[in-house]
Design a protein around this motif. Structure first.
Motif, mmCIF file in Angstrom:
data_model
loop_
_atom_site.group_PDB
_atom_site.id
_atom_site.type_symbol
_atom_site.label_atom_id
_atom_site.label_comp_id
_atom_site.label_asym_id
_atom_site.label_seq_id
_atom_site.Cartn_x
_atom_site.Cartn_y
_atom_site.Cartn_z
ATOM 1 N N THR A 140 0.826 -1.200 0.000
ATOM 2 C CA THR A 140 0.000 0.000 0.000
ATOM 3 C C THR A 140 0.857 1.245 0.000
ATOM 4 O OG1 THR A 140 -0.087 0.004 2.414
ATOM 5 C CG2 THR A 140 -1.843 -1.145 1.248
ATOM 6 N N ALA A 141 0.315 2.304 -0.574
ATOM 7 C CA ALA A 141 1.014 3.594 -0.601
ATOM 8 C C ALA A 141 0.682 4.355 0.668
ATOM 9 C CB ALA A 141 0.605 4.393 -1.838
ATOM 10 N N ALA A 142 1.318 3.953 1.756
ATOM 11 C CA ALA A 142 0.994 4.533 3.058
ATOM 12 C C ALA A 142 2.003 5.595 3.458
ATOM 13 C CB ALA A 142 0.959 3.425 4.114
ATOM 14 N N GLY A 143 2.545 6.309 2.486
ATOM 15 C CA GLY A 143 3.530 7.337 2.796
ATOM 16 C C GLY A 143 2.905 8.478 3.567
ATOM 17 N N ALA A 144 3.677 9.024 4.529
ATOM 18 C CA ALA A 144 3.172 10.108 5.359
ATOM 19 C C ALA A 144 3.172 11.434 4.626
ATOM 20 C CB ALA A 144 4.011 10.213 6.631
ATOM 21 N N GLN A 145 3.966 11.570 3.560
ATOM 22 C CA GLN A 145 4.056 12.819 2.843
ATOM 23 C C GLN A 145 4.317 12.547 1.361
ATOM 24 O OE1 GLN A 145 7.347 14.987 4.535
ATOM 25 N NE2 GLN A 145 8.485 13.120 4.951
ATOM 26 N N THR A 146 3.963 13.523 0.555
ATOM 27 C CA THR A 146 4.142 13.365 -0.886
ATOM 28 C C THR A 146 5.580 13.712 -1.266
ATOM 29 O OG1 THR A 146 3.529 15.652 -1.374
ATOM 30 C CG2 THR A 146 1.740 14.024 -1.207
ATOM 31 N N ILE A 147 5.926 13.411 -2.524
ATOM 32 C CA ILE A 147 7.262 13.747 -3.004
ATOM 33 C C ILE A 147 7.464 15.261 -3.004
ATOM 34 C CG2 ILE A 147 8.740 13.728 -5.052
ATOM 35 C CD1 ILE A 147 7.817 10.964 -5.658
ATOM 36 N N ASP A 148 6.422 16.005 -3.353
ATOM 37 C CA ASP A 148 6.537 17.463 -3.327
ATOM 38 C C ASP A 148 6.830 17.972 -1.921
ATOM 39 O OD1 ASP A 148 6.143 17.687 -6.036
ATOM 40 O OD2 ASP A 148 3.983 18.026 -5.883
ATOM 41 N N ASP A 149 6.220 17.349 -0.901
ATOM 42 C CA ASP A 149 6.509 17.721 0.485
ATOM 43 C C ASP A 149 7.984 17.489 0.809
ATOM 44 O OD1 ASP A 149 3.860 18.389 0.922
ATOM 45 O OD2 ASP A 149 3.323 16.385 1.635
ATOM 46 N N ILE A 150 8.489 16.338 0.384
ATOM 47 C CA ILE A 150 9.879 15.991 0.663
ATOM 48 C C ILE A 150 10.826 16.954 -0.044
ATOM 49 C CG2 ILE A 150 11.645 14.215 0.325
ATOM 50 C CD1 ILE A 150 9.387 12.133 0.637
ATOM 51 N N LEU A 151 10.536 17.245 -1.308
ATOM 52 C CA LEU A 151 11.393 18.165 -2.055
ATOM 53 C C LEU A 151 11.352 19.564 -1.445
ATOM 54 C CD1 LEU A 151 10.733 17.142 -5.774
ATOM 55 C CD2 LEU A 151 12.508 16.348 -4.210
ATOM 56 N N GLN A 195 11.079 20.181 1.752
ATOM 57 C CA GLN A 195 11.982 20.119 2.902
ATOM 58 C C GLN A 195 13.437 20.218 2.469
ATOM 59 O OE1 GLN A 195 11.317 17.016 5.888
ATOM 60 N NE2 GLN A 195 9.261 16.728 5.103
ATOM 61 N N VAL A 196 13.790 19.464 1.441
ATOM 62 C CA VAL A 196 15.174 19.471 0.958
ATOM 63 C C VAL A 196 15.559 20.866 0.476
ATOM 64 C CG1 VAL A 196 16.738 18.576 -0.806
ATOM 65 C CG2 VAL A 196 15.173 17.020 0.364
ATOM 66 N N GLY A 197 14.649 21.528 -0.240
ATOM 67 C CA GLY A 197 14.940 22.872 -0.719
ATOM 68 C C GLY A 197 15.198 23.854 0.404
ATOM 69 N N GLU A 198 14.532 23.665 1.544
ATOM 70 C CA GLU A 198 14.716 24.566 2.684
ATOM 71 C C GLU A 198 15.927 24.198 3.534
ATOM 72 O OE1 GLU A 198 11.171 24.642 4.991
ATOM 73 O OE2 GLU A 198 9.940 25.572 3.426
ATOM 74 N N ASN A 199 16.230 22.906 3.658
ATOM 75 C CA ASN A 199 17.248 22.458 4.606
ATOM 76 C C ASN A 199 18.613 22.197 3.990
ATOM 77 O OD1 ASN A 199 15.223 22.465 6.558
ATOM 78 N ND2 ASN A 199 14.698 20.326 6.221
ATOM 79 N N LEU A 213 21.185 15.283 1.828
ATOM 80 C CA LEU A 213 20.600 16.353 1.020
ATOM 81 C C LEU A 213 19.656 17.220 1.846
ATOM 82 C CD1 LEU A 213 19.768 14.617 -2.398
ATOM 83 C CD2 LEU A 213 21.697 16.096 -1.848
ATOM 84 N N ASN A 214 19.094 16.659 2.907
ATOM 85 C CA ASN A 214 18.138 17.385 3.743
ATOM 86 C C ASN A 214 18.823 18.069 4.922
ATOM 87 O OD1 ASN A 214 15.402 18.174 4.203
ATOM 88 N ND2 ASN A 214 15.260 16.662 5.867
ATOM 89 N N GLY A 215 20.086 18.376 4.775
ATOM 90 C CA GLY A 215 20.800 19.101 5.822
ATOM 91 C C GLY A 215 21.032 18.297 7.084
ATOM 92 N N GLY A 216 21.073 16.964 6.978
ATOM 93 C CA GLY A 216 21.318 16.124 8.136
ATOM 94 C C GLY A 216 20.068 15.695 8.879
ATOM 95 N N GLU A 217 18.910 16.132 8.409
ATOM 96 C CA GLU A 217 17.655 15.756 9.064
ATOM 97 C C GLU A 217 17.047 14.542 8.347
ATOM 98 O OE1 GLU A 217 14.893 18.913 9.586
ATOM 99 O OE2 GLU A 217 16.421 20.379 10.190
ATOM 100 N N GLU A 218 16.639 13.561 9.134
ATOM 101 C CA GLU A 218 16.103 12.328 8.559
ATOM 102 C C GLU A 218 14.713 12.556 7.959
ATOM 103 O OE1 GLU A 218 16.131 9.172 11.359
ATOM 104 O OE2 GLU A 218 18.323 9.080 11.504
#
Length: 389
Positions: free
Chosen positions: A15-26, A28-32, A194-199
């Motif tokens: 199942t696609a039970a991801g907590a966040q979408t790819i756009d959400d993840i990107l 975060q990466v763009g900010e961190n 890529l996310n500045g060290g944040e998991e």
């Protein structure tokens, strides 16, 4: 044994039970991302430096205290400001603003590359999650079979060769599962960097639906207008035109206007000073160089447009071909009919359990190939999407 057979026939569900979408993840990466933060600071510093270079040179102040042979003293004082046509006409500032646009586009390109890298990592992680779900199920099945064959071997129902085949099947499933987990952990570590060290936690094992643009020509026109790579070469050409304009303005004499005074005991002289600097030796070469740079920039822009279209067309065709293949594999592996036929053959005694395992391995291989093809399609689409950034 019936319980084991029903487990073997079960369809693997993910199942696609991801907590966040790819756009959400990107996002975060763009900010961190620390590289982007450093580049932002460099951008601001470079922009300030370019604008500072476009300013007039600072005023020149001169003071002299001279001694004469007769003991008299002379005080000299002067202040002057030079003016060049490049600054007066605004040509120097326009070039500085154009250089700042290039800095901003370089930042956009770096951001594009980092976010594309992150997008591909997310696709690979989700693919690993799907494979882990697959091999977890297979390992459970193989473990049940191994236990059943061990028990049957101890009772004399199966030969040692049959038991060893079941044991090898279990070892292969568990080993592959561990390899998938190690690969997934490595990819998560890359994403963390890529996310500045944040998991970032990614639990989804079904990829998000990503469709190709319906019309390549329409998409290409839109992408050409959005592309930071094409915008960079267009801005470079524009800056070469500004540089030529600046070189021409610098061919005019520059002026220097100031105040000067000379004071000696009993008398003093004060007044306005005017100077002219004539660029006799360098103006022609600067204009010639600027013209050649402009011609080179125009050729580079044409080349970039051709390469952009060719690359985009190749990526689009590759993605379209992979999409067609992925859809075909999905139809085959999503169907339970083949599994049900194998189950009926096994229940009726038409094949042995090991024959059943061999046959079902073809289904597993097809499933893996479907996942890999889907991944390759998404990676191609990620490169295609990068052209618009």
């Amino acid at each position: 044994m019936k319980r084991i057979l029903s487990m073997l026939a079960a369809v693997i569900a993910c199942t696609a039970a991801g907590a966040q979408t790819i756009d959400d993840i990107l996002g975060q990466v763009g900010e961190n991302n620390l590289t982007l933060k450093a580049l932002q600071q460099q951008l601001e510093a470079g922009a300030d430096a370019n604008l500072a270079e476009a300013k007039l040179e600072g005023p020149e102040v001169e003071f002299g205290y001279l001694f004469g042979e007769d003991g008299r003293r002379r005080h000299d004082f002067g202040v002057s400001q030079s003016f060049d046509f490049g600054a007066l006409t605004g040509a120097r500032k326009r070039l500085a603003l154009g250089q700042n646009e290039l800095l901003a586009l370089e930042y956009r390109a770096s951001r594009r590359d980092i976010l594309t890298q992150a997008r591909k990592l997310v696709y690979r992680i989700i693919n690993c999650n799907a494979l882990i779900a697959e091999y977890t199920h297979r390992a459970d099945n193989a473990r049940a079979v191994e236990q059943a064959y061990r028990s049957g071997y101890e009772k004399g129902e199966f030969s040692v060769i049959d038991y060893r085949k079941a044991a090898v099947g279990l070892a292969e499933a568990e080993g592959t599962l561990r390899l998938c987990e190690v690969e997934r952990d490595g990819l998560l570590a890359e994403l963390k960097n890529l996310n500045g060290g944040e998991e970032i936690e990614i639990t989804a094992c079904e990829q998000e639906t990503v469709l190709l643009p319906g019309s390549f020509g329409q998409w290409l026109e839109q992408a050409s207008g959005k592309s930071s790579a094409l915008e960079y070469v267009r801005t470079s050409t524009s800056n070469s035109e500004k540089q030529l304009s600046l070189s021409r303005s610098e061919a005019f004499p520059s002026l220097s206007v100031g105040y000067k005074s000379e004071v000696v005991p009993g008398e003093g002289f004060r007044g306005v000073s005017v100077g002219v600097s004539i660029p006799l030796w360098s103006a022609g070469k600067k204009i010639s160089s600027a013209k050649k740079q402009l011609e080179a920039a125009r050729l580079a822009e044409q080349d970039a447009l051709v390469q952009f279209r060719t690359n985009a067309e190749n990526l689009y065709e590759k993605a379209a071909s992979l999409a067609e293949s992925a859809a075909g594999y999905a139809l085959l592996t999503d169907s339970d009919e083949g599994l049900r036929d194998l189950q009926k053959a096994l229940d009726s005694g038409q094949m042995s359990l090991l024959d059943y395992m061999n046959e079902i391995s073809y289904f597993y291989s097809s499933r893996e190939l479907a996942l890999q093809t889907q991944l390759e399609y998404l990676l191609a689409v990620a490169d295609l999407m990068a052209l618009e950034m």
